[in-house]
Design a protein around this motif. Structure first.
Motif, short mmCIF file in Angstrom:
data_model
loop_
_atom_site.label_atom_id
_atom_site.label_comp_id
_atom_site.label_asym_id
_atom_site.label_seq_id
_atom_site.Cartn_x
_atom_site.Cartn_y
_atom_site.Cartn_z
N SER A 138 0.79 -0.92 0.34
CA SER A 138 -0.31 -0.34 -0.60
C SER A 138 1.00 1.40 0.17
N HIS A 139 1.86 0.95 0.69
CA HIS A 139 2.82 2.14 0.15
C HIS A 139 3.53 1.95 -1.26
N GLY A 140 3.25 1.92 -2.02
CA GLY A 140 3.97 1.65 -3.35
C GLY A 140 4.89 0.74 -3.72
N ILE A 141 5.46 0.60 -4.20
CA ILE A 141 6.71 -0.98 -4.47
C ILE A 141 7.54 -0.65 -3.22
N THR A 142 7.58 -2.03 -2.71
CA THR A 142 8.69 -1.82 -1.95
C THR A 142 9.17 -2.81 -2.30
N PHE A 143 10.30 -3.51 -2.01
CA PHE A 143 11.47 -5.05 -2.68
C PHE A 143 11.97 -4.95 -1.34
N GLN A 144 12.06 -6.15 -1.64
CA GLN A 144 12.61 -6.89 -0.21
C GLN A 144 13.96 -8.45 -0.97
N TYR A 145 14.70 -8.42 0.20
CA TYR A 145 15.93 -9.86 -0.12
C TYR A 145 15.55 -10.34 0.86
N PHE A 146 15.47 -11.87 0.23
CA PHE A 146 15.15 -13.58 1.13
C PHE A 146 16.22 -13.86 1.52
N PHE A 147 17.16 -14.19 2.23
CA PHE A 147 18.41 -14.86 2.09
C PHE A 147 17.92 -16.61 3.19
N GLY A 148 17.88 -17.95 2.29
CA GLY A 148 17.17 -18.54 2.75
C GLY A 148 18.16 -19.75 3.25
N THR A 149 19.57 -19.68 2.83
CA THR A 149 20.41 -20.39 2.61
C THR A 149 21.45 -19.68 3.77
N GLU A 150 22.09 -20.94 3.60
CA GLU A 150 23.61 -20.23 5.03
C GLU A 150 24.20 -19.87 4.03
N LEU A 151 24.89 -20.04 3.03
CA LEU A 151 25.11 -19.80 2.00
C LEU A 151 24.28 -18.17 1.42
#
Length: 159
Positions: A138-151
């Motif tokens: 709702s606040h406009g396009i906001t991006f996220q970074y997902f880090f899902g592994t130990e690497l």
């Protein structure tokens, strides 16, 4: 680049086992390049847990690594049906988790009302295209970074 993680504590060491499942991109560590977004998440986390103080944790990340062939990276540059399907799959408590093997996922944040919207889609009340529009933040396009592994986590440097 500098990435921010909003929390109710200062995170000394990232522990993926403490991450909650069924989030937009699955169980993992989420960051934003938007400091204000991280602050909103820190405030939300603190108000839900009723403990700690809103805290922004800073990490340095070499964004060239998003093109590194040693990492499995998925990039959603915009809201689209592929992004919506991916979010649906990760948020589905009936889907075995983890449901993907990406180290890093980059893409838009789904709106806070996502659970309601997902129920409407699953019930056939709205189309996939309508779901995409409804999930936009709702606040406009906001991006996220997902880090899902130990690497992936090993590529972050706490500042």
């Amino acid at each position: 680049m500098i990435l921010y993680h909003g929390s109710n504590i200062d995170i000394k060491e990232i522990d993926l086992a403490k991450s909650r499942p069924y989030k937009d991109f699955g169980r993992g560590f989420y960051l934003s390049a938007d400091k204000n977004q991280a602050l909103r998440m820190a405030e939300q986390r603190t108000s839900i847990l009723l403990e700690g103080e809103p805290t922004i944790n800073l990490y340095e990340f070499d964004e060239k690594l998003l093109e590194d062939s040693s990492l499995r990276v998925l990039n959603f540059g915009e809201y689209n049906t592929e992004w919506a399907r991916f979010v649906l799959k990760n948020r589905d408590i009936n889907t075995k988790q983890p449901c993907h093997n990406y180290d890093i996922v980059y893409g838009p944040i789904a709106d806070d009302g996502v659970t309601f919207q997902l129920r409407q889609y699953k019930a056939g009340m709205i189309s996939l295209e309508q779901l995409v529009n409804e999930l936009k933040f709702s606040h406009g396009i906001t991006f996220q970074y997902f880090f899902g592994t130990e690497l992936a986590i090993s590529k972050l440097k706490k500042i």
